[in-house]
Design a protein around this motif. Structure first.
Motif, short mmCIF file in Angstrom:
data_model
loop_
_atom_site.label_atom_id
_atom_site.label_comp_id
_atom_site.label_asym_id
_atom_site.label_seq_id
_atom_site.Cartn_x
_atom_site.Cartn_y
_atom_site.Cartn_z
N TYR A 1 9.10 3.22 -15.80
CA TYR A 1 9.98 2.61 -16.79
C TYR A 1 11.43 2.72 -16.33
O TYR A 1 11.82 3.70 -15.74
N CYS A 2 12.25 1.66 -16.65
CA CYS A 2 13.68 1.66 -16.32
C CYS A 2 13.90 1.80 -14.81
O CYS A 2 14.63 2.68 -14.36
N CYS A 3 13.26 0.91 -14.04
CA CYS A 3 13.29 1.06 -12.57
C CYS A 3 14.63 0.67 -11.98
O CYS A 3 14.92 1.00 -10.83
N GLY A 4 15.47 -0.06 -12.73
CA GLY A 4 16.79 -0.41 -12.22
C GLY A 4 16.70 -1.21 -10.93
O GLY A 4 15.94 -2.18 -10.82
N ASN A 5 17.46 -0.79 -9.92
CA ASN A 5 17.51 -1.55 -8.66
C ASN A 5 16.36 -1.22 -7.71
O ASN A 5 16.36 -1.67 -6.57
N GLY A 6 15.40 -0.44 -8.15
CA GLY A 6 14.20 -0.20 -7.35
C GLY A 6 14.34 0.85 -6.27
O GLY A 6 13.42 1.03 -5.46
N THR A 28 -1.86 -3.17 2.85
CA THR A 28 -1.37 -3.33 1.48
C THR A 28 -2.51 -3.34 0.48
O THR A 28 -2.41 -2.81 -0.62
N ALA A 29 -3.63 -3.97 0.84
CA ALA A 29 -4.77 -4.07 -0.07
C ALA A 29 -5.32 -2.70 -0.44
O ALA A 29 -5.96 -2.54 -1.47
N GLN A 30 -5.10 -1.71 0.42
CA GLN A 30 -5.59 -0.36 0.16
C GLN A 30 -4.52 0.52 -0.50
O GLN A 30 -4.82 1.64 -0.90
N PHE A 31 -3.31 0.00 -0.61
CA PHE A 31 -2.20 0.81 -1.10
C PHE A 31 -2.32 0.99 -2.61
O PHE A 31 -2.74 0.08 -3.32
N PRO A 32 -1.96 2.15 -3.12
CA PRO A 32 -2.00 2.35 -4.57
C PRO A 32 -1.00 1.44 -5.27
O PRO A 32 -0.08 0.91 -4.65
N LEU A 33 -1.18 1.27 -6.54
CA LEU A 33 -0.33 0.38 -7.33
C LEU A 33 0.91 1.13 -7.81
O LEU A 33 0.81 2.16 -8.46
N LEU A 34 2.08 0.60 -7.48
CA LEU A 34 3.35 1.13 -7.97
C LEU A 34 3.96 0.08 -8.88
O LEU A 34 4.21 -1.06 -8.45
N ILE A 35 4.22 0.45 -10.12
CA ILE A 35 4.72 -0.50 -11.12
C ILE A 35 6.14 -0.13 -11.49
O ILE A 35 6.42 0.99 -11.90
N GLY A 36 7.05 -1.09 -11.37
CA GLY A 36 8.41 -0.90 -11.83
C GLY A 36 8.68 -1.82 -13.00
O GLY A 36 8.48 -3.03 -12.90
N THR A 37 9.11 -1.26 -14.14
CA THR A 37 9.44 -2.10 -15.29
C THR A 37 10.90 -1.91 -15.66
O THR A 37 11.47 -0.83 -15.48
N ASP A 38 11.48 -2.98 -16.15
CA ASP A 38 12.85 -2.91 -16.65
C ASP A 38 13.03 -4.00 -17.69
O ASP A 38 12.37 -5.04 -17.63
N ILE A 39 13.89 -3.76 -18.66
CA ILE A 39 14.13 -4.75 -19.70
C ILE A 39 15.01 -5.89 -19.19
O ILE A 39 15.06 -6.97 -19.79
N SER A 40 15.68 -5.67 -18.05
CA SER A 40 16.63 -6.64 -17.52
C SER A 40 16.02 -7.45 -16.37
O SER A 40 15.70 -6.87 -15.32
N PRO A 41 15.87 -8.77 -16.50
CA PRO A 41 15.37 -9.58 -15.38
C PRO A 41 16.32 -9.55 -14.18
O PRO A 41 15.88 -9.67 -13.04
N GLU A 42 17.61 -9.39 -14.46
CA GLU A 42 18.57 -9.30 -13.35
C GLU A 42 18.31 -8.06 -12.51
O GLU A 42 18.42 -8.10 -11.27
N MET A 43 17.98 -6.95 -13.17
CA MET A 43 17.67 -5.73 -12.44
C MET A 43 16.39 -5.89 -11.61
O MET A 43 16.29 -5.38 -10.49
N LEU A 44 15.42 -6.59 -12.14
CA LEU A 44 14.18 -6.82 -11.39
C LEU A 44 14.44 -7.65 -10.14
O LEU A 44 13.86 -7.40 -9.08
N ASP A 45 15.31 -8.66 -10.26
CA ASP A 45 15.68 -9.45 -9.08
C ASP A 45 16.38 -8.57 -8.05
O ASP A 45 16.14 -8.67 -6.84
#
Length: 215
Positions: A1-6, A28-45
Motif C-alpha cells: 500500500y502507498c507505493c509512491g514512486n516504486g 519472470t514467470a517463476q517470480f513471486p508477485l509483488l503488488i504496488g498500490t497507490d491512490i494516485s495514478p500519477e504516482m503509479l506512472d
C-alpha cells in the motif's frame, strides 16, 4: 500500500532476484508477485518509469481483482478505504507512511461505528482492517509511519506501543517488535501544518516501524 514512486518495490525485487540468482536463473514467470498500490495514478506512472529505468517491467492494472493472474511487479490504483484487492493474498503486507485521505463510505461508517466510539481512531482502524484482510494467517504485516519518540523505555513510547498493539489485536494481528529511526528528511513529504505539529512536540522525529504476525 502507498507505493509512491516504486523505490522500495524496486529494492525488494532486486534483492530477491540477487538471492534467487545464486540458486538458479529465475524467469519472470517463476517470480513471486509483488503488488504496488497507490491512490494516485500519477504516482503509479512514476513508479512504472522508475522500475523500467532499472530494467524491471511493471504492469499497471485497471482492476485490482486481476492481480493474482500475474507474476513479477504489478501496479494498481487502489485505496485503503475501498480496496478491491483479493483477501488473504499476501505473505508480507507493507504500508509506508500512511497519510490517509479517508472517504466515509456507508460501509466504512458502519464498520467503524461498530468498533470505535471516537472518530479520530478511524485512520488507524482502516489501516489495520485492510492490512489484516490482505494478509494470510501466520504471515507478516509491516507498518512504517511518521512518528516522534522520547526513547524506547519512555512512558510516551510505551503508551504508543501498547495502543497500537491493542488496536491491531482487534484484527488478529500480534505485535512482534518495533523500532524507531530518527530522520528529518522524511517529514518534507508532509504538509506544513503536519510538519509544524510534529516539530512542536520537541521530541526526536523520524519513523517508527512495527512488525506484526497475522494470528
Amino acid at each position: 500500500y502507498c507505493c509512491g514512486n516504486g523505490e522500495l518495490l524496486k529494492r525488494v525485487y532486486q534483492n530477491y532476484a540477487k538471492k534467487a540468482g545464486k540458486r538458479n536463473n529465475m524467469r519472470t514467470a517463476q517470480f513471486p508477485l509483488l503488488i504496488g498500490t497507490d491512490i494516485s495514478p500519477e504516482m503509479l506512472d512514476m513508479a512504472s518509469d522508475n522500475l523500467r529505468a532499472s530494467g524491471i517491467e511493471a504492469k499497471i492494472l485497471k482492476d485490482a481483482r486481476d492481480v493474482t493472474k500475474h507474476r513479477g511487479v504489478v501496479l494498481v490504483e487502489d485505496n485503503m478505504t475501498d480496496s478491491k484487492l483479493p483477501g488473504e493474498i499476501s505473505d508480507v503486507t507493507l504500508l509506508i507512511f500512511p497519510e490517509l485521505q479517508i472517504a466515509l463510505t456507508p460501509l466504512v461508517q458502519e464498520i467503524a461505528i461498530n468498533n470505535f466510539a471516537s472518530p479520530q481512531n478511524l485512520k488507524f482502524f482502516l489501516q489495520y482492517y485492510r492490512l489484516s484482510r490482505a494478509t494470510k494467517r501466520g504471515k507478516h504485516v509491516i507498518i512504517a509511519d511518521y512518528s516522534d519518540s522520547e526513547g524506547d523505555k519512555s512512558d510516551y513510547d510505551r503508551a504508543y506501543h501498547e495502543g497500537e498493539e491493542g488496536l491491531a489485536s482487534k484484527f488478529g494481528l500480534q505485535l512482534l517488535r518495533t523500532s524507531f529511526t530518527e530522520s528529518l528528511e522524511i517529514f518534507a513529504d508532509l504538509s506544513e501544518d503536519r510538519q509544524q505539529y510534529f516539530k512542536q512536540t520537541r521530541r526526536k522525529l523520524g519513523y517508527r516501524t512495527l512488525v506484526f504476525r497475522k494470528k
